[in-house]
Motif scaffolding. Structure first.
Motif, PDB file in Angstrom:
ATOM      1  N   THR A  14       0.852  -1.186   0.000  1.00 54.29           N
ATOM      2  CA  THR A  14       0.000   0.000   0.000  1.00 54.29           C
ATOM      3  C   THR A  14       0.886   1.232   0.000  1.00 54.29           C
ATOM      4  O   THR A  14       1.845   1.314   0.766  1.00 54.29           O
ATOM      5  CB  THR A  14      -0.918   0.017   1.234  1.00 54.29           C
ATOM      6  N   VAL A  15       0.554   2.194  -0.866  1.00 55.17           N
ATOM      7  CA  VAL A  15       1.288   3.457  -0.945  1.00 55.17           C
ATOM      8  C   VAL A  15       0.327   4.602  -0.642  1.00 55.17           C
ATOM      9  O   VAL A  15      -0.875   4.500  -0.871  1.00 55.17           O
ATOM     10  CB  VAL A  15       1.954   3.648  -2.325  1.00 55.17           C
ATOM     11  N   SER A  16       0.857   5.678  -0.117  1.00 54.06           N
ATOM     12  CA  SER A  16       0.050   6.833   0.268  1.00 54.06           C
ATOM     13  C   SER A  16      -0.501   7.565  -0.944  1.00 54.06           C
ATOM     14  O   SER A  16       0.200   7.754  -1.935  1.00 54.06           O
ATOM     15  CB  SER A  16       0.907   7.779   1.109  1.00 54.06           C
ATOM     16  N   GLN A  17      -1.762   7.996  -0.834  1.00 46.93           N
ATOM     17  CA  GLN A  17      -2.378   8.831  -1.868  1.00 46.93           C
ATOM     18  C   GLN A  17      -2.522  10.272  -1.394  1.00 46.93           C
ATOM     19  O   GLN A  17      -2.274  11.194  -2.147  1.00 46.93           O
ATOM     20  CB  GLN A  17      -3.775   8.308  -2.225  1.00 46.93           C
ATOM     21  N   SER A  18      -2.971  10.445  -0.157  1.00 49.60           N
ATOM     22  CA  SER A  18      -3.149  11.796   0.368  1.00 49.60           C
ATOM     23  C   SER A  18      -3.134  11.748   1.887  1.00 49.60           C
ATOM     24  O   SER A  18      -3.357  10.696   2.491  1.00 49.60           O
ATOM     25  CB  SER A  18      -4.472  12.405  -0.111  1.00 49.60           C
ATOM     26  N   ALA A  19      -2.870  12.908   2.480  1.00 52.44           N
ATOM     27  CA  ALA A  19      -2.828  12.989   3.938  1.00 52.44           C
ATOM     28  C   ALA A  19      -3.273  14.376   4.383  1.00 52.44           C
ATOM     29  O   ALA A  19      -3.018  15.371   3.701  1.00 52.44           O
ATOM     30  CB  ALA A  19      -1.421  12.719   4.451  1.00 52.44           C
ATOM     31  N   THR A  20      -3.939  14.403   5.521  1.00 47.24           N
ATOM     32  CA  THR A  20      -4.325  15.648   6.168  1.00 47.24           C
ATOM     33  C   THR A  20      -3.882  15.559   7.619  1.00 47.24           C
ATOM     34  O   THR A  20      -4.115  14.541   8.269  1.00 47.24           O
ATOM     35  CB  THR A  20      -5.855  15.850   6.119  1.00 47.24           C
ATOM     36  N   ILE A  21      -3.228  16.604   8.100  1.00 51.29           N
ATOM     37  CA  ILE A  21      -2.785  16.609   9.493  1.00 51.29           C
ATOM     38  C   ILE A  21      -3.209  17.921  10.146  1.00 51.29           C
ATOM     39  O   ILE A  21      -3.179  18.980   9.505  1.00 51.29           O
ATOM     40  CB  ILE A  21      -1.257  16.391   9.609  1.00 51.29           C
ATOM     41  N   HIS A  22      -3.647  17.811  11.383  1.00 53.23           N
ATOM     42  CA  HIS A  22      -4.018  18.978  12.174  1.00 53.23           C
ATOM     43  C   HIS A  22      -3.120  18.984  13.403  1.00 53.23           C
ATOM     44  O   HIS A  22      -3.123  18.031  14.184  1.00 53.23           O
ATOM     45  CB  HIS A  22      -5.488  18.892  12.611  1.00 53.23           C
ATOM     46  N   TYR A  23      -2.343  20.054  13.554  1.00 58.47           N
ATOM     47  CA  TYR A  23      -1.461  20.200  14.710  1.00 58.47           C
ATOM     48  C   TYR A  23      -2.269  20.857  15.822  1.00 58.47           C
ATOM     49  O   TYR A  23      -2.795  21.953  15.652  1.00 58.47           O
ATOM     50  CB  TYR A  23      -0.243  21.044  14.347  1.00 58.47           C
ATOM     51  N   LEU A  24      -2.369  20.186  16.959  1.00 59.39           N
ATOM     52  CA  LEU A  24      -3.239  20.651  18.033  1.00 59.39           C
ATOM     53  C   LEU A  24      -2.500  21.291  19.199  1.00 59.39           C
ATOM     54  O   LEU A  24      -3.047  22.150  19.886  1.00 59.39           O
ATOM     55  CB  LEU A  24      -4.087  19.485  18.538  1.00 59.39           C
ATOM     56  N   ARG A  25      -1.281  20.824  19.454  1.00 56.59           N
ATOM     57  CA  ARG A  25      -0.465  21.417  20.528  1.00 56.59           C
ATOM     58  C   ARG A  25       0.992  21.117  20.210  1.00 56.59           C
ATOM     59  O   ARG A  25       1.287  20.206  19.449  1.00 56.59           O
ATOM     60  CB  ARG A  25      -0.864  20.912  21.907  1.00 56.59           C
ATOM     61  N   PRO A  26       1.909  21.866  20.804  1.00 58.17           N
ATOM     62  CA  PRO A  26       3.336  21.640  20.535  1.00 58.17           C
ATOM     63  C   PRO A  26       3.779  20.248  20.977  1.00 58.17           C
ATOM     64  O   PRO A  26       3.327  19.733  22.000  1.00 58.17           O
ATOM     65  CB  PRO A  26       4.036  22.705  21.377  1.00 58.17           C
ATOM     66  N   GLY A  27       4.639  19.655  20.185  1.00 56.13           N
ATOM     67  CA  GLY A  27       5.247  18.382  20.549  1.00 56.13           C
ATOM     68  C   GLY A  27       6.407  18.632  21.489  1.00 56.13           C
ATOM     69  O   GLY A  27       7.410  19.253  21.111  1.00 56.13           O
TER      70      GLY A  27
END
Length: 137
Positions: A74-87
């Protein structure tokens, strides 16, 4: 389902994620995978927290492991990321879980947390499933 050791062996070839970022595959389950990454000075941005690209790399690698539990590739098609707080802290953790699987596509939810279990980032990632005749090296 591929074993934890089979997946660790295959993903060892992802030198960016495994060697440079220090990501480890901690566990695999029927519907997903759990990974972690240490936070070192090399992972930090100018503000002293985990650089967004480092957090995304952990998320994307968790998706890659989880989506390749079964035969085929399986290969990636799309991604969405939401940053919620500092790592922050010494380590970040990612859990990828299957939301939907079709014949050729899949969708995973990935949560990245800190050591206290606080949600640092949340995302979804879709993938294309190549036929089982396409095997991992």
């Amino acid at each position: 389902m591929r074993t934890l050791e089979e997946l660790r062996t295959f993903f060892a070839a992802d030198r960016f994620a495994m060697e440079l970022c220090g990501i480890t595959i901690d566990a695999v389950e029927a519907d997903g995978a759990r990974l972690s990454m240490p936070l070192t000075p090399a992972h930090m941005n100018a503000g002293g927290v985990a650089q967004g690209g480092a957090v995304y790399t952990l998320m994307d690698t968790a998706f890659a492991v989880a989506s390749n539990l079964e035969e085929g590739l399986t290969v990636s098609q799309s991604a969405t990321i939401h940053y919620l707080r500092p790592g922050t802290g010494e380590r970040l953790y990612a859990r990828a879980a299957l939301l939907s699987a079709g014949r050729t596509t899949c969708l995973y939810r990935v949560e990245v947390t800190n050591e206290r279990g606080d949600l640092v980032a949340y995302g979804t990632e879709s993938g294309f499933r190549k036929p089982p005749s396409v095997k991992m090296a």
